[in-house]
Enzyme design. Structure first.
Site, PDB file in Angstrom:
ATOM      1  N   ASP A   1       0.848  -1.206   0.000  1.00 35.38           N
ATOM      2  CA  ASP A   1       0.000   0.000   0.000  1.00 35.38           C
ATOM      3  C   ASP A   1       0.878   1.250   0.000  1.00 35.38           C
ATOM      4  OD1 ASP A   1      -3.069  -0.747   1.184  1.00 35.38           O
ATOM      5  OD2 ASP A   1      -1.521  -2.154   1.766  1.00 35.38           O
TER       6      ASP A   1
ATOM      7  N   GLU B   1      -5.438   7.031  -0.267  1.00 38.17           N
ATOM      8  CA  GLU B   1      -5.924   6.449   0.983  1.00 38.17           C
ATOM      9  C   GLU B   1      -4.924   6.579   2.120  1.00 38.17           C
ATOM     10  OE1 GLU B   1      -7.804   2.481   2.922  1.00 38.17           O
ATOM     11  OE2 GLU B   1      -7.059   2.286   0.893  1.00 38.17           O
TER      12      GLU B   1
ATOM     13  N   ASP C   1      -6.690   4.499  -4.609  1.00 36.53           N
ATOM     14  CA  ASP C   1      -6.599   3.429  -3.614  1.00 36.53           C
ATOM     15  C   ASP C   1      -5.477   2.508  -4.088  1.00 36.53           C
ATOM     16  OD1 ASP C   1      -6.772   1.382  -1.813  1.00 36.53           O
ATOM     17  OD2 ASP C   1      -8.946   1.301  -1.808  1.00 36.53           O
TER      18      ASP C   1
ATOM     19  N   LEU D   1      -4.138  -0.124  -2.945  1.00 35.84           N
ATOM     20  CA  LEU D   1      -4.369  -1.564  -2.851  1.00 35.84           C
ATOM     21  C   LEU D   1      -5.762  -1.751  -2.256  1.00 35.84           C
ATOM     22  CD1 LEU D   1      -2.373  -4.052  -3.322  1.00 35.84           C
ATOM     23  CD2 LEU D   1      -2.389  -4.261  -0.865  1.00 35.84           C
TER      24      LEU D   1
ATOM     25  N   THR E   1      -6.888  -4.934   0.757  1.00 37.19           N
ATOM     26  CA  THR E   1      -5.645  -5.214   1.497  1.00 37.19           C
ATOM     27  C   THR E   1      -5.775  -6.450   2.381  1.00 37.19           C
ATOM     28  OG1 THR E   1      -5.112  -2.856   1.573  1.00 37.19           O
ATOM     29  CG2 THR E   1      -3.933  -4.260   3.099  1.00 37.19           C
TER      30      THR E   1
ATOM     31  N   THR F   1     -19.820  -7.457   0.700  1.00 37.13           N
ATOM     32  CA  THR F   1     -18.580  -7.482   1.457  1.00 37.13           C
ATOM     33  C   THR F   1     -18.261  -8.865   2.012  1.00 37.13           C
ATOM     34  OG1 THR F   1     -17.418  -6.429   3.303  1.00 37.13           O
ATOM     35  CG2 THR F   1     -19.760  -6.840   3.614  1.00 37.13           C
TER      36      THR F   1
ATOM     37  N   GLY G   1     -12.915  -5.999  -1.690  1.00 41.71           N
ATOM     38  CA  GLY G   1     -12.550  -4.949  -2.639  1.00 41.71           C
ATOM     39  C   GLY G   1     -13.699  -4.423  -3.479  1.00 41.71           C
TER      40      GLY G   1
ATOM     41  N   LYS H   1     -15.550  -6.041  -6.909  1.00 39.08           N
ATOM     42  CA  LYS H   1     -17.008  -6.218  -6.994  1.00 39.08           C
ATOM     43  C   LYS H   1     -17.557  -5.635  -8.302  1.00 39.08           C
ATOM     44  CE  LYS H   1     -17.784  -6.172  -1.952  1.00 39.08           C
ATOM     45  NZ  LYS H   1     -16.415  -5.858  -1.520  1.00 39.08           N
TER      46      LYS H   1
ATOM     47  N   ASP I   1     -12.335   4.221  -2.969  1.00 38.97           N
ATOM     48  CA  ASP I   1     -12.787   2.866  -3.322  1.00 38.97           C
ATOM     49  C   ASP I   1     -13.745   2.885  -4.503  1.00 38.97           C
ATOM     50  OD1 ASP I   1     -11.667   1.291  -1.111  1.00 38.97           O
ATOM     51  OD2 ASP I   1     -13.097   2.343   0.170  1.00 38.97           O
TER      52      ASP I   1
END
Length: 308
Positions: A51, A74, A117, A119, A122, A195, A220, A224, A247
């Site tokens: 990250d 982020e 973002d 990563l 994560t 999620t 993530g 999605k 995100d």
């Protein structure tokens, strides 16, 4: 090239190359075996060496080439000079060959906000669920997500030694989205993606109200939305705060570029101007098609609980 002069297309072409570099860093950190995991605010909010390095690479590379951009990432990082090794100067030629949509052709650099973002997913990265992981670079103008890059560093990682590892998906509103095969879930099938690590009673109640045929739980936001555009899920439903602007910006732009829709749980558009709060406090609802079917089934109790 047609787009040599349009700042937006130059930025997207750079972001594509920068995202490819980011993916190489992600894979290198994983291959090195020491992820350097730090808990930010608890076990579900992790930060790794990847990250940190990726964010430094993306932000510094773009800031060097486009000094007037606003870039919001982020991770909070010190602003010292970044190792030259992390800088990517390339631009993906294929993007420069495309014509910039006329409504964006005279945008100035300083009018653009980039949401990064480094990563996304994560937690899944640290658990070895590598295909959940994406690098997200979203581009906003006038508070609206208008272009995005999603890189999947480990796309194909289970496909054997000959497979090319990783891919980059990109899109611009008014131009379309590229780097994948657009597919819809068969009519009448309701597959909900949600999620994996941030579930709650409200998240599950909201999904239940939609009478799903199946529920897919993955990490993530980028991952999605890829499921939506590749026909593996029909709606992304997350009735909870927790997701942030970095995100959703890139995935939203790509989804909108192919005629889909991403909003909060009330159906309100998300805003991406630089002053906006980072949290998407009213959740996320997204589909490639049939948005109204899902929006109409969000329970009032959920709407009352999630205040924008």
């Amino acid at each position: 090239y047609k787009s040599r002069n349009a700042v937006l297309m130059r930025l997207v072409a750079s972001a594509y190359s920068v995202a490819e570099k980011a993916a190489a860093i992600v894979r290198k950190v994983m291959a090195g075996g020491d992820l350097g995991i730090v808990e930010k605010c608890g076990a579900n909010d992790l930060q790794t060496k990847a990250d940190r390095l990726v964010q430094m690479s993306i932000c510094s590379s773009l800031a060097q080439k486009f000094p007037k951009l606003t870039i919001i990432g982020e991770e909070d990082l010190p602003s010292y000079d970044v190792d030259e090794e992390l800088i990517e100067n390339g631009q993906y030629e294929e993007i420069l060959k495309k014509t910039c949509p006329p409504q964006y052709s005279s945008i100035k650099e300083e009018e653009l906000v980039v949401w990064v973002d480094p990563l996304d997913g994560t937690k899944e990265y640290t658990e070895g669920l590598l295909d959940h992981v994406t690098v997200l670079i979203g581009i906003a103008y006038g508070g609206k997500a208008i272009a995005g890059i999603i890189n999947q560093p480990y796309y194909n990682y289970e496909a054997g030694a000959d497979a090319v590892l990783g891919r980059t998906i990109w899109g611009v509103l008014g131009l379309g989205a590229f780097g994948f095969q657009l597919k819809e879930v068969p009519d009448g099938k309701h597959i909900i993606i949600t999620t994996r690590s941030h579930s709650s009673k409200m998240v599950n109640d909201c999904i239940g109200a939609m009478n799903p045929d199946a529920i897919v739980r993955v990490g993530g936001a980028g991952n999605k939305v890829i499921h939506l555009i590749e026909g593996k899920a029909s709606a992304y439903v997350f009735a909870s705060p927790g997701c942030k602007k970095w995100d959703t910006c890139a995935p939203e732009a790509i989804l909108h570029a192919v005629g889909g829709k991403l909003t909060d749980i009330h159906g309100n558009s998300l805003h991406y101007n630089r002053e906006v709060k980072h949290m998407n406090s009213a959740g996320v609802l997204a589909t490639l098609r049939n948005f109204d079917y899902y929006a109409s089934r969000v329970p009032d109790s959920v709407k009352q609980a999630l205040v924008p």
